[in-house]
Design a protein around this motif. Structure first.
Motif, PDB file in Angstrom:
ATOM      1  N   LEU A   1       0.824  -1.210   0.000  1.00 40.77           N
ATOM      2  CA  LEU A   1       0.000   0.000   0.000  1.00 40.77           C
ATOM      3  C   LEU A   1       0.856   1.257   0.000  1.00 40.77           C
ATOM      4  O   LEU A   1       0.528   2.241  -0.671  1.00 40.77           O
ATOM      5  CB  LEU A   1      -0.937  -0.002   1.208  1.00 40.77           C
ATOM      6  N   LEU A   2       1.961   1.230   0.753  1.00 40.65           N
ATOM      7  CA  LEU A   2       2.836   2.402   0.751  1.00 40.65           C
ATOM      8  C   LEU A   2       3.535   2.529  -0.598  1.00 40.65           C
ATOM      9  O   LEU A   2       3.723   3.648  -1.105  1.00 40.65           O
ATOM     10  CB  LEU A   2       3.857   2.290   1.885  1.00 40.65           C
ATOM     11  N   GLY A   3       3.903   1.402  -1.197  1.00 39.72           N
ATOM     12  CA  GLY A   3       4.492   1.441  -2.529  1.00 39.72           C
ATOM     13  C   GLY A   3       3.523   1.986  -3.564  1.00 39.72           C
ATOM     14  O   GLY A   3       3.901   2.775  -4.443  1.00 39.72           O
ATOM     15  N   ALA A   4       2.246   1.582  -3.463  1.00 33.29           N
ATOM     16  CA  ALA A   4       1.237   2.094  -4.387  1.00 33.29           C
ATOM     17  C   ALA A   4       1.028   3.588  -4.193  1.00 33.29           C
ATOM     18  O   ALA A   4       0.855   4.345  -5.163  1.00 33.29           O
ATOM     19  CB  ALA A   4      -0.082   1.350  -4.183  1.00 33.29           C
ATOM     20  N   THR A   5       1.043   4.039  -2.945  1.00 30.18           N
ATOM     21  CA  THR A   5       0.891   5.470  -2.671  1.00 30.18           C
ATOM     22  C   THR A   5       2.072   6.247  -3.226  1.00 30.18           C
ATOM     23  O   THR A   5       1.913   7.359  -3.755  1.00 30.18           O
ATOM     24  CB  THR A   5       0.757   5.698  -1.157  1.00 30.18           C
ATOM     25  N   LEU A   6       3.259   5.672  -3.134  1.00 29.73           N
ATOM     26  CA  LEU A   6       4.450   6.302  -3.714  1.00 29.73           C
ATOM     27  C   LEU A   6       4.311   6.414  -5.231  1.00 29.73           C
ATOM     28  O   LEU A   6       4.619   7.463  -5.821  1.00 29.73           O
ATOM     29  CB  LEU A   6       5.676   5.474  -3.349  1.00 29.73           C
TER      30      LEU A   6
ATOM     31  N   THR B   1      -7.706  -3.527   1.646  1.00 33.54           N
ATOM     32  CA  THR B   1      -7.101  -2.676   0.613  1.00 33.54           C
ATOM     33  C   THR B   1      -8.131  -1.706   0.050  1.00 33.54           C
ATOM     34  O   THR B   1      -7.781  -0.608  -0.411  1.00 33.54           O
ATOM     35  CB  THR B   1      -6.530  -3.556  -0.512  1.00 33.54           C
ATOM     36  N   ALA B   2      -9.395  -2.069   0.116  1.00 32.87           N
ATOM     37  CA  ALA B   2     -10.457  -1.201  -0.403  1.00 32.87           C
ATOM     38  C   ALA B   2     -10.426   0.172   0.253  1.00 32.87           C
ATOM     39  O   ALA B   2     -10.746   1.185  -0.389  1.00 32.87           O
ATOM     40  CB  ALA B   2     -11.822  -1.859  -0.173  1.00 32.87           C
ATOM     41  N   PHE B   3     -10.009   0.241   1.517  1.00 37.22           N
ATOM     42  CA  PHE B   3      -9.968   1.542   2.196  1.00 37.22           C
ATOM     43  C   PHE B   3      -8.852   2.425   1.641  1.00 37.22           C
ATOM     44  O   PHE B   3      -8.962   3.645   1.642  1.00 37.22           O
ATOM     45  CB  PHE B   3      -9.787   1.339   3.701  1.00 37.22           C
ATOM     46  N   CYS B   4      -7.782   1.810   1.148  1.00 37.26           N
ATOM     47  CA  CYS B   4      -6.716   2.588   0.510  1.00 37.26           C
ATOM     48  C   CYS B   4      -7.210   3.186  -0.801  1.00 37.26           C
ATOM     49  O   CYS B   4      -6.890   4.338  -1.127  1.00 37.26           O
ATOM     50  CB  CYS B   4      -5.490   1.703   0.272  1.00 37.26           C
ATOM     51  N   VAL B   5      -7.994   2.422  -1.546  1.00 37.28           N
ATOM     52  CA  VAL B   5      -8.583   2.943  -2.785  1.00 37.28           C
ATOM     53  C   VAL B   5      -9.428   4.177  -2.487  1.00 37.28           C
ATOM     54  O   VAL B   5      -9.318   5.206  -3.165  1.00 37.28           O
ATOM     55  CB  VAL B   5      -9.436   1.863  -3.469  1.00 37.28           C
ATOM     56  N   LEU B   6     -10.263   4.091  -1.457  1.00 37.44           N
ATOM     57  CA  LEU B   6     -11.106   5.233  -1.092  1.00 37.44           C
ATOM     58  C   LEU B   6     -10.258   6.427  -0.676  1.00 37.44           C
ATOM     59  O   LEU B   6     -10.584   7.576  -1.014  1.00 37.44           O
ATOM     60  CB  LEU B   6     -12.052   4.826   0.044  1.00 37.44           C
ATOM     61  N   ALA B   7      -9.180   6.179   0.055  1.00 37.62           N
ATOM     62  CA  ALA B   7      -8.308   7.270   0.480  1.00 37.62           C
ATOM     63  C   ALA B   7      -7.662   7.954  -0.718  1.00 37.62           C
ATOM     64  O   ALA B   7      -7.549   9.189  -0.766  1.00 37.62           O
ATOM     65  CB  ALA B   7      -7.239   6.739   1.434  1.00 37.62           C
ATOM     66  N   HIS B   8      -7.224   7.185  -1.700  1.00 33.34           N
ATOM     67  CA  HIS B   8      -6.601   7.768  -2.894  1.00 33.34           C
ATOM     68  C   HIS B   8      -7.620   8.561  -3.720  1.00 33.34           C
ATOM     69  O   HIS B   8      -7.307   9.651  -4.227  1.00 33.34           O
ATOM     70  CB  HIS B   8      -5.976   6.662  -3.746  1.00 33.34           C
TER      71      HIS B   8
ATOM     72  N   SER C   1      -5.331  11.597   4.369  1.00 35.98           N
ATOM     73  CA  SER C   1      -6.391  10.736   3.860  1.00 35.98           C
ATOM     74  C   SER C   1      -6.012   9.265   4.009  1.00 35.98           C
ATOM     75  O   SER C   1      -6.828   8.431   4.429  1.00 35.98           O
ATOM     76  CB  SER C   1      -6.666  11.062   2.389  1.00 35.98           C
ATOM     77  N   PHE C   2      -4.767   8.932   3.710  1.00 33.92           N
ATOM     78  CA  PHE C   2      -4.288   7.552   3.809  1.00 33.92           C
ATOM     79  C   PHE C   2      -4.346   7.050   5.251  1.00 33.92           C
ATOM     80  O   PHE C   2      -4.687   5.884   5.502  1.00 33.92           O
ATOM     81  CB  PHE C   2      -2.854   7.471   3.288  1.00 33.92           C
ATOM     82  N   SER C   3      -4.042   7.912   6.207  1.00 39.51           N
ATOM     83  CA  SER C   3      -3.961   7.485   7.606  1.00 39.51           C
ATOM     84  C   SER C   3      -5.304   7.503   8.313  1.00 39.51           C
ATOM     85  O   SER C   3      -5.640   6.556   9.042  1.00 39.51           O
ATOM     86  CB  SER C   3      -2.988   8.388   8.373  1.00 39.51           C
ATOM     87  N   LEU C   4      -6.087   8.564   8.119  1.00 36.67           N
ATOM     88  CA  LEU C   4      -7.267   8.774   8.949  1.00 36.67           C
ATOM     89  C   LEU C   4      -8.554   8.234   8.334  1.00 36.67           C
ATOM     90  O   LEU C   4      -9.442   7.781   9.063  1.00 36.67           O
ATOM     91  CB  LEU C   4      -7.422  10.261   9.260  1.00 36.67           C
ATOM     92  N   LEU C   5      -8.693   8.318   7.008  1.00 37.43           N
ATOM     93  CA  LEU C   5      -9.946   7.857   6.411  1.00 37.43           C
ATOM     94  C   LEU C   5     -10.218   6.380   6.733  1.00 37.43           C
ATOM     95  O   LEU C   5     -11.328   6.035   7.170  1.00 37.43           O
ATOM     96  CB  LEU C   5      -9.929   8.083   4.898  1.00 37.43           C
ATOM     97  N   PRO C   6      -9.252   5.457   6.561  1.00 38.45           N
ATOM     98  CA  PRO C   6      -9.528   4.058   6.928  1.00 38.45           C
ATOM     99  C   PRO C   6      -9.857   3.910   8.412  1.00 38.45           C
ATOM    100  O   PRO C   6     -10.739   3.110   8.772  1.00 38.45           O
ATOM    101  CB  PRO C   6      -8.227   3.335   6.566  1.00 38.45           C
ATOM    102  N   LEU C   7      -9.160   4.656   9.263  1.00 41.98           N
ATOM    103  CA  LEU C   7      -9.416   4.571  10.701  1.00 41.98           C
ATOM    104  C   LEU C   7     -10.856   4.909  11.021  1.00 41.98           C
ATOM    105  O   LEU C   7     -11.556   4.159  11.725  1.00 41.98           O
ATOM    106  CB  LEU C   7      -8.466   5.509  11.446  1.00 41.98           C
TER     107      LEU C   7
END
Length: 539
Positions: A164-169, A201-208, A327-333
């Motif tokens: 997930l961090l690699g995808a965000t990068l 992983t779906a929450f990372c998609v929403l954050a992006h 967004s990456f840190s707080l939205l999934p939380l």
């Protein structure tokens, strides 16, 4: 993906003067030196390899090891009946083929992606902030207790964080240069692998997507990035790559009742409003903080939330990258917390990958404040490092003599051919079989329920990992084959009645408790084993 960035974005340690760099190998060496990458990664390696084998393999880890023993095709089938996708188990299967299934080996498979993730964090912050912020982010990531803990478990959470961090990068690179398709190709690949690793992983998609929807986020020609066809094609490609798994996921959802019956889902405690600050404490100090004074219990998480909100609100980073990290840190939380009021899933390990953003946020804010509010910056740094120090101490607070492995070693040492081994609980069973060194196949005790129904696990969840033959399950102790006349009962230390009532003629001759488990050795009157124990008096 190239490990380089625009020269104007690379600063000295104080973040003020640009540092020029070369290309290729020279550029990579310069980056390693300028960003103290080697000492940061060594720190990450130290925290993750320290006491790596101190804690015994527990139930979830045992399930990973059992599943990885199957062939790749069988892993696909059994993972489809489990609560996680198959990629991690397939990779673990290959790792064990190469390096064996020793505890150091299998946990190293998690430690290595945990270390790589720290390097990715340095790289990401180097792209969006100063060199000082990047180095600081690396140190804080190396010490993050929840990341350290799950880099020491035979589960998929460290791998998920790396993906997930690699995808965000990759997303950051694409936002900076949206005409470069290769960054979206890398993004698509990493996100697809992440989906095959964990459903969250779906929450990372929403954050992006939330980040790309931020007002004012446009490419250099003024076009909205969210509307670019290449972005939509990349997400469509992720969906297409995931389609082979969708039938398995839908089948799993249809059998949710079976998962609940086995206790694989639905065991999570219900959430309350205090669960949110408790989660922040858990991620940072490995303790829910429920014994702390109320103002501190609420105040510290609120402070970190305020600092994160400040970065997003006053985001003057290029392309509003501060908003991406928040967004990456707080939205999934917050989303997982909200969902948990309907179906509880608010568990620390499910959110560890997203907690990786918190040290990066703190590093960027501290770096900014060092220029304008030095005392506040130092205070925030000391606070965050102190919390991480407490968490690391809690992580290593392991009594090596109070582990299930000690109990199993006791049985292994005192085992005699023909002994029977009966285990009361599925989680203990999954751990026990890893440490079992005898020629006996442990049996799982499955007594009938009060209403007479069978308590045997079904073919979903952990039940898919246990042999479907009747030889593994034991419904009644009286049905146990006599064998040598010696029976080991393994169960929870404080619940010896879970095997009650014992059949007549059973005499306990030895026992050992460790790791909240207890092994008791019984001999049966009328068997040859009675002669081995003078204390046994049979009628």
């Amino acid at each position: 993906m190239e490990f380089r960035r625009a020269p104007e974005l690379i600063g000295r340690l104080d973040g003020s003067v640009p540092v020029r760099q070369g290309k290729g190998v020279q550029g990579l060496i310069r980056l390693v030196l300028d960003y103290w990458l080697l000492p940061v990664l060594l720190l990450a390696a130290f925290t993750r390899f320290y006491d790596l084998t101190a804690a015994a393999i527990w139930g979830d880890e045992g399930s990973s090891l059992l599943l990885s023993q199957y062939s790749l095709g069988e892993i696909w089938f059994h993972a489809a009946h489990d609560v996680h996708p198959p990629l991690y188990f397939m990779l673990l299967h290959g790792w064990i083929e190469l390096f064996g299934d020793g505890i150091f080996s299998v946990r190293t498979f998690s430690a290595l992606p945990g270390i790589v993730t720290v390097g990715l964090g340095v790289w990401l912050v180097a792209l969006v902030a100063t060199r000082r912020a990047a180095i600081l982010a690396g140190v804080l990531l190396a010490l993050l207790p929840t990341a350290v803990r799950y880099s020491q478990e035979v589960r998929m959470y460290a791998l998920l964080g790396m993906l997930l961090l690699g995808a965000t990068l990759a997303l950051v690179y694409w936002v900076r240069q949206p005409q470069r398709w290769r960054y979206l190709v890398i993004y698509t690949l990493l996100m697809s692998l992440a989906f095959y690793t964990h459903y969250f992983t779906a929450f990372c998609v929403l954050a992006h997507w939330l980040y790309l929807a931020l007002p004012g986020l446009r490419s250099e020609n003024g076009a909205r990035l969210l509307g670019r066809p290449s972005w939509w094609l990349a997400n469509a490609a992720i969906v297409l790559l995931y389609l082979p798994w969708v039938p398995e996921l839908l089948d799993l959802l249809r059998h949710m009742d079976e998962l609940k019956a086995n206790g694989d889902v639905g065991w999570e405690p219900p959430v309350t409003w205090s669960s949110l600050p408790a989660m922040v404490w858990q991620l940072l100090i490995q303790d829910e903080g429920d014994s702390l004074p109320g103002p501190l219990f609420i105040g510290m998480p609120l402070l970190l939330l305020a600092v994160s909100a400040l970065l997003a609100w006053r985001d003057n980073l290029p392309h509003r990258f501060g908003g991406l990290l928040v967004s990456f840190s707080l939205l999934p939380l917050f989303l997982v917390f909200a969902v948990s009021f309907i179906s509880p899933v608010f568990i620390e390990r499910y959110l560890t990958a997203y907690a990786l953003g918190l040290p990066m946020i703190m590093a960027i804010v501290i770096d900014r404040w060092l220029k304008t509010a030095r005392i506040a910056a130092i205070a925030l740094l000391v606070l965050f490092v102190s919390l991480e120090g407490v968490g690391l101490k809690n992580n290593i607070d392991v009594d090596v003599n109070d582990q299930i492995s000690v109990m199993v070693d006791f049985v292994n040492t005192h085992y005699a051919p023909g002994d029977r081994i009966v285990i009361s609980d599925m989680l203990w069973y999954l751990s026990y079989v890893y440490y079992n060194r005898t020629d006996a196949e442990p049996m799982l005790y499955t007594p009938p329920l009060p209403d007479g129904a069978s308590s045997r696990p079904n073919s979903y969840g952990f039940g898919t990992l246990v042999s479907e033959t009747d030889e593994v399950y034991l419904d009644r102790l009286t049905a146990l084959p006599v064998g040598s006349g010696r029976i080991w009962l393994v169960g929870t230390d404080d619940q010896p009645e879970e095997f009650a009532p014992l059949p007549a003629g059973w005499h306990k001759v030895s026992e050992l408790a460790a790791g909240n488990t207890r092994a008791r050795l019984f001999v049966l009157c009328g068997s040859a084993a009675v002669a081995q124990f003078a204390s046994v008096q049979c009628p």
